[in-house]
Design a protein around this motif. Structure first.
Motif, PDB file in Angstrom:
ATOM      1  N   LEU A  58      57.785  43.173  47.850  1.00  0.00           N
ATOM      2  CA  LEU A  58      56.373  43.253  48.197  1.00  0.00           C
ATOM      3  C   LEU A  58      55.877  44.678  48.025  1.00  0.00           C
ATOM      4  N   SER A  59      55.646  45.039  46.816  1.00  0.00           N
ATOM      5  CA  SER A  59      55.201  46.384  46.506  1.00  0.00           C
ATOM      6  C   SER A  59      53.812  46.640  47.091  1.00  0.00           C
ATOM      7  N   ASP A  60      53.622  47.841  47.599  1.00  0.00           N
ATOM      8  CA  ASP A  60      52.273  48.220  48.032  1.00  0.00           C
ATOM      9  C   ASP A  60      51.769  49.405  47.214  1.00  0.00           C
ATOM     10  N   ASP A  61      52.315  49.541  45.993  1.00  0.00           N
ATOM     11  CA  ASP A  61      51.929  50.650  45.128  1.00  0.00           C
ATOM     12  C   ASP A  61      50.504  50.517  44.608  1.00  0.00           C
ATOM     13  N   PHE A  62      50.192  49.360  44.040  1.00  0.00           N
ATOM     14  CA  PHE A  62      48.892  49.190  43.420  1.00  0.00           C
ATOM     15  C   PHE A  62      48.491  47.728  43.482  1.00  0.00           C
ATOM     16  N   VAL A  63      47.235  47.484  43.703  1.00  0.00           N
ATOM     17  CA  VAL A  63      46.720  46.117  43.700  1.00  0.00           C
ATOM     18  C   VAL A  63      45.288  46.150  43.171  1.00  0.00           C
ATOM     19  N   ASP A  64      44.953  45.139  42.392  1.00  0.00           N
ATOM     20  CA  ASP A  64      43.558  44.971  41.990  1.00  0.00           C
ATOM     21  C   ASP A  64      42.824  44.401  43.188  1.00  0.00           C
ATOM     22  N   LEU A  65      41.799  45.084  43.651  1.00  0.00           N
ATOM     23  CA  LEU A  65      41.072  44.628  44.830  1.00  0.00           C
ATOM     24  C   LEU A  65      40.230  43.409  44.490  1.00  0.00           C
ATOM     25  N   VAL A  66      40.357  42.392  45.339  1.00  0.00           N
ATOM     26  CA  VAL A  66      39.583  41.167  45.179  1.00  0.00           C
ATOM     27  C   VAL A  66      38.197  41.414  45.767  1.00  0.00           C
ATOM     28  N   PRO A  67      37.127  41.076  45.053  1.00  0.00           N
ATOM     29  CA  PRO A  67      35.787  41.236  45.638  1.00  0.00           C
ATOM     30  C   PRO A  67      35.697  40.473  46.962  1.00  0.00           C
ATOM     31  N   PRO A  68      35.030  41.036  47.960  1.00  0.00           N
ATOM     32  CA  PRO A  68      35.056  40.466  49.315  1.00  0.00           C
ATOM     33  C   PRO A  68      34.483  39.059  49.428  1.00  0.00           C
ATOM     34  N   PHE A  69      33.663  38.630  48.488  1.00  0.00           N
ATOM     35  CA  PHE A  69      33.058  37.303  48.587  1.00  0.00           C
ATOM     36  C   PHE A  69      33.681  36.300  47.622  1.00  0.00           C
ATOM     37  N   ASP A  70      34.788  36.684  46.972  1.00  0.00           N
ATOM     38  CA  ASP A  70      35.504  35.772  46.081  1.00  0.00           C
ATOM     39  C   ASP A  70      36.622  35.070  46.856  1.00  0.00           C
ATOM     40  N   PRO A  71      36.725  33.759  46.741  1.00  0.00           N
ATOM     41  CA  PRO A  71      37.817  33.057  47.421  1.00  0.00           C
ATOM     42  C   PRO A  71      39.156  33.316  46.732  1.00  0.00           C
ATOM     43  N   LEU A  72      40.235  33.237  47.505  1.00  0.00           N
ATOM     44  CA  LEU A  72      41.584  33.353  46.966  1.00  0.00           C
ATOM     45  C   LEU A  72      42.061  31.959  46.571  1.00  0.00           C
TER      46      LEU A  72
END
Length: 197
Positions: A58-72
């Protein structure tokens, strides 16, 4: 006389005569008994190694941020879209939930694998993870939500996940569908065989 030869002579003068230790006759080992580790020690070692492997996964190096109003949403190959829709609308009862609200990212990274492992060991199929959702893309709840989407994909036992419906936490909560354990599959096969007669 070369400089390296001179240094070697200085070293020998400082150290003096040395003799290599004979294998198996070391005084430090003389009082120790060489026993195999107990089952409890082996289990602790395995658990510690598994925990380290899961945290490394579970890397915490880098993640593309999901827009706050987009569902997962995610589903593995072989999982029907209808399962994801049913999951999103709360069609499966929450058998357990994990609250990650206002927890530091490192703590979430540590507790998620243990939660999923324990759920799988207890043959749970649908769990709800409550993580929150910020209004800004770089707000802490949205950053956690983005990492959660990345981390969940890394677990083979996660078959699908989807943001919850509005009544169950909306975009601040995620339903997760876990793979059936081998024990649950065997019980299911046995039930079906009994029905067929």
């Amino acid at each position: 006389m070369s400089q390296s030869r001179h240094n070697e002579m200085d070293f020998r003068a400082l150290v003096g005569e040395v003799q290599p230790l004979r294998r198996g006759h070391d005084r430090a080992d003389a009082g120790r008994s060489h026993r195999a580790p107990s089952e409890a020690q082996l289990a602790r070692r395995e658990s510690a190694a598994r925990g380290a492997d899961e945290r490394d996964m579970l890397s915490d190096d880098f993640v593309d941020l999901v827009p706050p109003f987009d569902p997962l949403e995610f589903r593995r190959d072989g999982i029907q879209q209808g399962v994801v829709e049913r999951l999103r609308h709360g069609g499966y009862a929450a058998q357990a939930s994990l609250h990650l609200l206002r927890r530091p990212l490192e703590e979430c990274r540590r507790v998620l694998p243990a939660f999923l492992r324990e759920a799988r060991e207890h043959d749970l199929r649908s769990v709800l993870i409550i993580h929150g959702r910020g209004r800004e893309i770089d707000s802490p709840p949205n950053v956690l939500r983005s990492y959660l989407a990345k981390w969940l994909v890394a677990f083979d036992e996660v078959q699908a996940f989807a943001s919850a419906s509005q009544g169950e936490g909306g975009l601040g909560a995620t339903w997760v569908m876990l793979r059936k354990s081998e024990r649950a599959r065997a019980a299911n096969r046995e039930r079906q065989q009994k029905r067929r007669g």
